[in-house]
Motif scaffolding. Structure first.
Motif, PDB file in Angstrom:
ATOM      1  N   ALA A 157       0.825  -1.217   0.000  1.00 54.62           N
ATOM      2  CA  ALA A 157       0.000   0.000   0.000  1.00 54.62           C
ATOM      3  C   ALA A 157       0.852   1.258   0.000  1.00 54.62           C
ATOM      4  CB  ALA A 157      -0.929  -0.014   1.220  1.00 54.62           C
ATOM      5  N   GLU A 158       1.959   1.221   0.728  1.00 47.40           N
ATOM      6  CA  GLU A 158       2.839   2.392   0.747  1.00 47.40           C
ATOM      7  C   GLU A 158       3.463   2.639  -0.617  1.00 47.40           C
ATOM      8  OE1 GLU A 158       4.890   5.650   2.270  1.00 47.40           O
ATOM      9  OE2 GLU A 158       3.221   4.476   3.102  1.00 47.40           O
ATOM     10  N   ARG A 159       3.896   1.563  -1.280  1.00 49.03           N
ATOM     11  CA  ARG A 159       4.462   1.732  -2.618  1.00 49.03           C
ATOM     12  C   ARG A 159       3.414   2.246  -3.606  1.00 49.03           C
ATOM     13  NH1 ARG A 159       7.075  -3.176  -1.198  1.00 49.03           N
ATOM     14  NH2 ARG A 159       5.457  -4.346  -2.295  1.00 49.03           N
ATOM     15  N   GLU A 160       2.172   1.749  -3.476  1.00 52.07           N
ATOM     16  CA  GLU A 160       1.115   2.228  -4.371  1.00 52.07           C
ATOM     17  C   GLU A 160       0.828   3.709  -4.120  1.00 52.07           C
ATOM     18  OE1 GLU A 160      -3.492   1.033  -5.601  1.00 52.07           O
ATOM     19  OE2 GLU A 160      -2.368  -0.108  -4.091  1.00 52.07           O
ATOM     20  N   ARG A 161       0.853   4.106  -2.846  1.00 52.45           N
ATOM     21  CA  ARG A 161       0.629   5.524  -2.533  1.00 52.45           C
ATOM     22  C   ARG A 161       1.721   6.394  -3.141  1.00 52.45           C
ATOM     23  NH1 ARG A 161       2.338   9.281   1.094  1.00 52.45           N
ATOM     24  NH2 ARG A 161       3.892   7.813   1.896  1.00 52.45           N
ATOM     25  N   ARG A 162       2.961   5.958  -3.020  1.00 50.75           N
ATOM     26  CA  ARG A 162       4.056   6.725  -3.603  1.00 50.75           C
ATOM     27  C   ARG A 162       3.931   6.789  -5.125  1.00 50.75           C
ATOM     28  NH1 ARG A 162       9.267   4.376  -0.170  1.00 50.75           N
ATOM     29  NH2 ARG A 162       8.576   5.126   1.898  1.00 50.75           N
ATOM     30  N   ALA A 163       3.536   5.679  -5.739  1.00 51.74           N
ATOM     31  CA  ALA A 163       3.391   5.680  -7.196  1.00 51.74           C
ATOM     32  C   ALA A 163       2.306   6.653  -7.637  1.00 51.74           C
ATOM     33  CB  ALA A 163       3.068   4.263  -7.686  1.00 51.74           C
ATOM     34  N   ARG A 164       1.188   6.694  -6.889  1.00 51.59           N
ATOM     35  CA  ARG A 164       0.127   7.631  -7.252  1.00 51.59           C
ATOM     36  C   ARG A 164       0.572   9.075  -7.078  1.00 51.59           C
ATOM     37  NH1 ARG A 164      -5.428   4.928  -4.765  1.00 51.59           N
ATOM     38  NH2 ARG A 164      -5.431   3.066  -6.111  1.00 51.59           N
ATOM     39  N   ILE A 165       1.334   9.328  -6.012  1.00 48.23           N
ATOM     40  CA  ILE A 165       1.816  10.699  -5.798  1.00 48.23           C
ATOM     41  C   ILE A 165       2.762  11.105  -6.915  1.00 48.23           C
ATOM     42  CG2 ILE A 165       3.250  12.111  -4.273  1.00 48.23           C
ATOM     43  CD1 ILE A 165       2.045  10.629  -1.919  1.00 48.23           C
ATOM     44  N   ILE A 166       3.635  10.197  -7.311  1.00 51.28           N
ATOM     45  CA  ILE A 166       4.576  10.513  -8.388  1.00 51.28           C
ATOM     46  C   ILE A 166       3.822  10.742  -9.699  1.00 51.28           C
ATOM     47  CG2 ILE A 166       6.465   9.568  -9.770  1.00 51.28           C
ATOM     48  CD1 ILE A 166       7.440   8.141  -7.241  1.00 51.28           C
ATOM     49  N   THR A 167       2.804   9.893  -9.964  1.00 52.05           N
ATOM     50  CA  THR A 167       2.023  10.071 -11.190  1.00 52.05           C
ATOM     51  C   THR A 167       1.278  11.401 -11.196  1.00 52.05           C
ATOM     52  OG1 THR A 167       1.756   7.671 -11.327  1.00 52.05           O
ATOM     53  CG2 THR A 167       0.247   9.023 -12.626  1.00 52.05           C
ATOM     54  N   ALA A 168       0.679  11.738 -10.046  1.00 53.96           N
ATOM     55  CA  ALA A 168      -0.038  13.014  -9.968  1.00 53.96           C
ATOM     56  C   ALA A 168       0.911  14.202 -10.124  1.00 53.96           C
ATOM     57  CB  ALA A 168      -0.783  13.106  -8.635  1.00 53.96           C
ATOM     58  N   ASP A 169       2.081  14.094  -9.524  1.00 58.50           N
ATOM     59  CA  ASP A 169       3.065  15.170  -9.663  1.00 58.50           C
ATOM     60  C   ASP A 169       3.504  15.316 -11.117  1.00 58.50           C
ATOM     61  OD1 ASP A 169       4.814  17.179  -9.089  1.00 58.50           O
ATOM     62  OD2 ASP A 169       6.353  15.887  -8.192  1.00 58.50           O
ATOM     63  N   GLY A 170       3.703  14.184 -11.793  1.00 60.38           N
ATOM     64  CA  GLY A 170       4.075  14.250 -13.206  1.00 60.38           C
ATOM     65  C   GLY A 170       2.981  14.874 -14.063  1.00 60.38           C
ATOM     66  N   GLU A 171       1.711  14.511 -13.777  1.00 59.92           N
ATOM     67  CA  GLU A 171       0.617  15.113 -14.537  1.00 59.92           C
ATOM     68  C   GLU A 171       0.513  16.615 -14.266  1.00 59.92           C
ATOM     69  OE1 GLU A 171      -2.868  13.004 -13.546  1.00 59.92           O
ATOM     70  OE2 GLU A 171      -2.324  11.179 -14.662  1.00 59.92           O
ATOM     71  N   PHE A 172       0.771  17.015 -13.016  1.00 59.23           N
ATOM     72  CA  PHE A 172       0.721  18.446 -12.692  1.00 59.23           C
ATOM     73  C   PHE A 172       1.805  19.216 -13.449  1.00 59.23           C
ATOM     74  CE2 PHE A 172       2.222  21.904  -9.894  1.00 59.23           C
ATOM     75  CZ  PHE A 172       1.084  22.696  -9.908  1.00 59.23           C
ATOM     76  N   GLN A 173       3.010  18.666 -13.450  1.00 58.21           N
ATOM     77  CA  GLN A 173       4.086  19.330 -14.190  1.00 58.21           C
ATOM     78  C   GLN A 173       3.808  19.335 -15.691  1.00 58.21           C
ATOM     79  OE1 GLN A 173       7.783  17.493 -13.085  1.00 58.21           O
ATOM     80  NE2 GLN A 173       7.572  18.000 -10.907  1.00 58.21           N
ATOM     81  N   ALA A 174       3.257  18.216 -16.201  1.00 59.04           N
ATOM     82  CA  ALA A 174       2.943  18.168 -17.629  1.00 59.04           C
ATOM     83  C   ALA A 174       1.858  19.176 -17.992  1.00 59.04           C
ATOM     84  CB  ALA A 174       2.498  16.754 -18.015  1.00 59.04           C
ATOM     85  N   SER A 175       0.856  19.350 -17.100  1.00 65.42           N
ATOM     86  CA  SER A 175      -0.192  20.339 -17.381  1.00 65.42           C
ATOM     87  C   SER A 175       0.375  21.752 -17.417  1.00 65.42           C
ATOM     88  CB  SER A 175      -1.288  20.234 -16.323  1.00 65.42           C
ATOM     89  OG  SER A 175      -0.770  20.541 -15.036  1.00 65.42           O
ATOM     90  N   GLN A 176       1.323  22.041 -16.546  1.00 65.24           N
ATOM     91  CA  GLN A 176       1.958  23.355 -16.585  1.00 65.24           C
ATOM     92  C   GLN A 176       2.693  23.576 -17.906  1.00 65.24           C
ATOM     93  OE1 GLN A 176       4.427  23.501 -13.088  1.00 65.24           O
ATOM     94  NE2 GLN A 176       2.757  24.209 -11.769  1.00 65.24           N
ATOM     95  N   LYS A 177       3.433  22.564 -18.324  1.00 62.96           N
ATOM     96  CA  LYS A 177       4.156  22.699 -19.593  1.00 62.96           C
ATOM     97  C   LYS A 177       3.191  22.809 -20.769  1.00 62.96           C
ATOM     98  CE  LYS A 177       8.221  22.471 -17.725  1.00 62.96           C
ATOM     99  NZ  LYS A 177       9.111  23.669 -17.722  1.00 62.96           N
ATOM    100  N   LEU A 178       2.091  22.045 -20.723  1.00 63.60           N
ATOM    101  CA  LEU A 178       1.124  22.116 -21.811  1.00 63.60           C
ATOM    102  C   LEU A 178       0.451  23.486 -21.869  1.00 63.60           C
ATOM    103  CD1 LEU A 178      -0.567  18.598 -21.615  1.00 63.60           C
ATOM    104  CD2 LEU A 178       0.971  19.447 -23.387  1.00 63.60           C
ATOM    105  N   SER A 179       0.163  24.045 -20.692  1.00 64.57           N
ATOM    106  CA  SER A 179      -0.445  25.383 -20.696  1.00 64.57           C
ATOM    107  C   SER A 179       0.516  26.414 -21.269  1.00 64.57           C
ATOM    108  CB  SER A 179      -0.844  25.765 -19.276  1.00 64.57           C
ATOM    109  OG  SER A 179       0.297  25.846 -18.435  1.00 64.57           O
TER     110      SER A 179
END
Length: 342
Positions: free
Chosen positions: A180-202
């Motif tokens: 569960a801890e590894r899954e939580r970290r993976a989701r946080i990393i994925t969300a952080d990547g999507e946030f950074q990608a959205s900034q670059k896309l904007s």
């Protein structure tokens, strides 16, 4: 001759006395001398040492580092988890006199003290500390062992916790927690990547909005990337901006629609004229009045059962006139030749 024999006897006795009093101490040993049962203050070092026969007795003490494994001890941690922990202790004798006088068997004594100290450490610690933070536990165990060993002439060199055995149910729970801890970290990393990608896309969208041709170039690049994979089907997005671009590039003459002849609309007609245009409808012929109740035949006028025709009076099949054809076809006489041909 008698004097010579006496001298030789004395010399032989002296040599025998010296031979019985000579001892050899190894390099890794120290000698403790007991004279008439009392310990001598001087410690004999390695090499050849001389004792007084009958009066002195030498006891050798090993001063090498002793590796003593501590048997696995089962206990309950502070957070109520049953574990089995084993350890290893490294110690040596730094005072041979105290090790020989103050304790009968210092190795066995150190083993018992190590076991009790290990149980005490297990009860004072939590499971996470036993698994991940063992250095403070090792230091605490070493301090607990040094307290009694100082009076025994023992020097604790090092103490290490070797293994922590957990129940199978606890292992499964810990594996689920880690997953569960590894899954939580993976989701946080994925969300952080999507946030950074959205900034670059904007930022990219803002740049492309200033130059509309950049969007077309990006579209063509996407088509090239898709076509490079040897796909049999190519999905080509068609943006609205391209239609606007093509509309702006089209000349004005091509924009005028072709003239299509229209049929003239009929003139409006009034209701009276429409009714007058309808054809005349002939009235229905008049029928006689319905018969009254008194005109109905009575029950006695109904024919009886005997008046019904008999079975013999029913016309036969040959007497029934044959049916005519359908849709203007003539009688059976006219269809006879066709039937014969059939």
């Amino acid at each position: 001759m008698l004097v010579v024999d006496v001298v030789l006897g004395v010399l032989g006795a002296g040599a025998l006395w010296l031979a019985t009093g000579v001892r050899i101490v190894q390099q890794f040993e120290r000698g403790v001398v007991f004279r008439f049962g009392k310990v001598h203050s001087s410690i004999r070092g390695p090499g050849l040492t001389l004792l007084i026969p009958v009066a002195d007795r030498l006891r050798k003490v090993n001063v090498q580092i002793i590796t003593m494994p501590v048997p696995a001890q089962e206990g309950i941690t502070r957070d109520n988890v049953t574990v089995r922990v084993d350890a290893v202790v490294y110690f040596r004798v730094h005072d041979p006199v105290l090790a020989s006088v103050n304790v009968q068997n210092y190795t066995f004594a150190m083993s018992q003290v190590a076991q009790t100290s290990l149980r005490s450490i297990i009860g004072k610690s939590e499971l996470d500390d036993l698994l991940t933070n063992r250095e403070p536990l090792n230091q605490g165990l070493e301090l607990m062992l040094e307290s009694p060993s100082t009076g025994w002439g023992i020097l604790i060199d090092r103490v290490e916790i070797k293994d922590v055995a957990l129940p199978e149910s606890m292992k499964r729970s810990m594996s689920r927690q880690a997953e569960a801890e590894r899954e939580r970290r993976a989701r946080i990393i994925t969300a952080d990547g999507e946030f950074q990608a959205s900034q670059k896309l904007s930022e990219a969208a803002m740049i492309m909005s200033e130059t509309p041709a950049a969007l077309q170039l990006r579209l063509l690049q996407t088509v090239v990337e898709v076509a490079a994979e040897k796909n049999s089907t190519l999905v080509l997005p068609f943006p609205v901006e391209l239609l606007r671009f093509l509309d702006g590039a089209t000349p004005e003459r091509s924009k005028s629609p072709t003239s299509v002849p229209r049929r003239p609309m009929p003139e409006p007609v009034s209701l009276d004229e429409a009714l007058a245009a309808l054809p005349d409808i002939e009235p229905l012929p008049e029928t006689g009045g319905l018969p009254g109740i008194g005109d109905a035949p009575g029950i006695g006028d109904a024919p009886g059962i005997g008046d019904a025709p008999g079975i013999g009076d029913v016309p036969g099949i040959d007497d029934v006139p044959r049916l005519r054809g359908i849709d203007g076809v003539g009688p059976d006489e006219e269809q006879g030749p066709e039937r014969e041909q059939g």
